[in-house]
Design an enzyme around this catalytic site. Structure first.
Site, PDB file in Angstrom:
ATOM      1  N   GLU A 183     -34.739  55.860  13.890  1.00 52.01           N
ATOM      2  CA  GLU A 183     -35.657  55.859  15.164  1.00 52.01           C
ATOM      3  C   GLU A 183     -36.270  54.342  15.477  1.00 52.01           C
ATOM      4  O   GLU A 183     -36.691  54.203  16.359  1.00 52.01           O
ATOM      5  CB  GLU A 183     -36.511  56.722  15.366  1.00 52.01           C
ATOM      6  CG  GLU A 183     -36.089  58.399  15.428  1.00 52.01           C
ATOM      7  CD  GLU A 183     -37.207  59.359  15.483  1.00 52.01           C
ATOM      8  OE1 GLU A 183     -38.363  58.976  15.550  1.00 52.01           O
ATOM      9  OE2 GLU A 183     -36.825  60.549  15.459  1.00 52.01           O
ATOM     10  N   GLU A 238     -32.712  53.856  16.574  1.00 47.76           N
ATOM     11  CA  GLU A 238     -31.440  54.462  17.020  1.00 47.76           C
ATOM     12  C   GLU A 238     -31.478  56.086  16.660  1.00 47.76           C
ATOM     13  O   GLU A 238     -32.536  56.361  15.802  1.00 47.76           O
ATOM     14  CB  GLU A 238     -30.243  54.187  16.284  1.00 47.76           C
ATOM     15  CG  GLU A 238     -30.092  53.817  14.767  1.00 47.76           C
ATOM     16  CD  GLU A 238     -30.828  54.828  13.917  1.00 47.76           C
ATOM     17  OE1 GLU A 238     -30.223  55.973  14.174  1.00 47.76           O
ATOM     18  OE2 GLU A 238     -31.766  54.718  13.152  1.00 47.76           O
TER      19      GLU A 238
END
Lengths: 341, 341
Positions: free
Chosen positions: A310, A163
């Site tokens: 991420e 994310e």
């Protein structure tokens, strides 16, 4: 997940060419992969894919972050262009990277190579009102599930969650506190901030949000979906969709750190059976980082003090998952070896 | 290792597109790789190779193992045939496997595909006399160094250490106790045994060996090489050679568990600068497993409760090392991202 396949894998391990139990946590992990696939030996994942869900957060208005919200969209472009940490680590482990914009603040169009699944431009401020309506939350779940299902149709056999979203550690802390009962101060950290100057304020915002949500007696606010919509982010909801789609296809899903972990708690609350398909890849250095491992009952596979998100920590666990499957396929038995001796 | 390159790598990390420090232990690891190579960014290792050194141990006569010595040669054949755990994990991470017979007990010839570097058929019994002469120990070091140098000439850019040898946890405990001053009971475990029934006896054998070695006033017995020859195995010596050759070529060497860790303590005692080229890959579940990480001043990268040896734990750390190098090459800077924002 299939308990009989789990047991068959443990039996198989006991007969392989090594002292029993000497592959440590890889043995249980291999058995879990057998349970997920419903067969032993389990398939060896060869096409991992990381889904990076991106969105912005209305709670940014409360001053929870050192970074401007524009960084979210800028990081989406960076990931799409291949220059972020997640790209470097995905190349190392042979994973494809798929970025989904499920609700960043942006004026122009979604850049090429990014899945355009925008539900709205950022959430509402969770400190003052529900971050999403139930419909928006459902739409974001559907977006994540759709991207994951496309990946699976295209051959992906191991999903990794990632994310991007300035402000999303605040929403994550609220979700973790709501789903585990933890004190906000125990699960709220500095996130992407440079130091802890804002952390006490973040804790207060999380407390305010939890009180606001607890006082909300509407039918919409009740239940796991209502909690996710009220306190979460669009990327949390999209990642719930990824996890549900992975579990539905009997594919393991590696969870990354504190944001994906918060999404995993929501997914398991919505559908407890999903827990059997989740693998905690890396323990985030953020204080809420242990919530999902604790819920799954075992530590994450890696603890390298990452706190980047991420999907970076989860990607690093991909080879461990592949190895756990491969030993069950490739190793000869102890009986084979002692025949030679 | 090159301290200036180390500093340049940390500086570079501070400017990459992420919160400073958020890649956790990968940042220091990447800086260490820069120091090893003497340049920043460091090269990304693309051709890892594991050296599996195999030998037998005279101390087996003392009843330290549940397994017959024939298992060593049988495991060498299993590794050569590709059916051991080390092969499965090497395939997962794209490493080649090279087996070196530096002194197993065997009647027939060394099987095809195995490096024949036999110094003698097993060591002498370290409980009653020095396991090797200085000349034998030097020959085994040379054998390991030769195999490693050949691999490096052939393009290997990341070395991984592994071993096979029934009885070698007893020799390892003796080496660890001798090089660290630890109590034998603290660093002696069950090894490949099925349970702890023999462990108290192993501790006594290690005590006896240490007393025997301490009382040996010959010139041969003194110094680090004398200690390695007196208490170690031929595979420990060969692995010392691998580590020296890696360091000489400025190539990182990943250390596996308790046996390769014992060899690493010997290598560092012989040549302290070698420490800068060693990476502790995995903490063995054996009690002596923390000796090398403690000596290097940081925990091993992985702790998956493996206690199998062969190089399995170290191989699992290969992608972490590759990722630590790759982020320094592939990532854009924070300035690049904020320009977009």
């Amino acid at each position: 997940a299939d308990g009989a396949a789990y047991e068959r894998a443990l039996e198989r391990h006991a007969g392989l060419a090594k002292p029993p139990g000497s592959l440590g946590r890889l043995e249980d992990l291999g058995a879990r992969l057998a349970a997920i696939a419903g067969r032993c030996p389990p398939p060896i994942p060869s096409s991992p894919a990381v889904v990076v869900a991106a969105a912005d957060h209305g709670v940014h208005a409360q001053g929870v972050s050192d970074w401007p919200q524009e960084v979210t969209a800028a990081m989406v472009e960076t990931v799409a262009a291949g220059g972020a940490a997640v790209n470097a680590i995905a190349r190392t482990v042979g994973a494809r990277v798929e970025v989904v914009d499920v609700g960043t603040l942006r004026l122009g169009p979604v850049p090429g190579g990014v899945h355009d699944e925008r539900v709205r431009s950022g959430t509402r401020d969770l400190a003052v009102e529900p971050a999403m309506t139930i419909e928006e939350c459902r739409a974001a779940i559907g977006a994540g599930a759709r991207v994951a299902a496309e990946l699976i149709d295209g051959g992906a056999d191991l999903l990794v969650t990632g994310e991007v979203g300035i402000g999303n550690t605040t929403a994550s802390a609220a979700l973790i506190a709501a789903f585990t009962g933890a004190e906000p101060a125990e699960v709220t950290g500095k996130g992407a901030n440079l130091d802890h100057e804002r952390t006490p304020h973040k804790v207060e915002i999380v407390r305010t949000a939890l009180a606001r949500h607890a006082a909300d007696t509407s039918v919409e606010a009740r239940g796991s979906l209502g909690t996710l919509a009220s306190l979460g982010g669009l990327e949390h909801a999209a990642l719930v969709g990824v996890m549900l789609a992975g579990a539905a296809a009997r594919i393991p899903v590696i969870v990354d750190g504190v944001i994906t972990g918060a999404a995993a708690l929501a997914a398991v609350a919505l559908c407890p059976d999903v827990a059997g398909y989740l693998i905690a890849g890396h323990t985030s250095a953020e204080p809420g980082g242990r919530s999902l491992p604790d819920r799954l009952g075992e530590p994450a596979l890696l603890d390298l003090r990452l706190r980047l998100g991420e999907g970076t920590g989860a990607l690093l666990a991909v080879p461990l998952v592949q190895a756990a499957a491969r030993v069950l396929t490739d190793m000869v038995t102890l009986a084979d070896v002692t025949k030679t001796a």
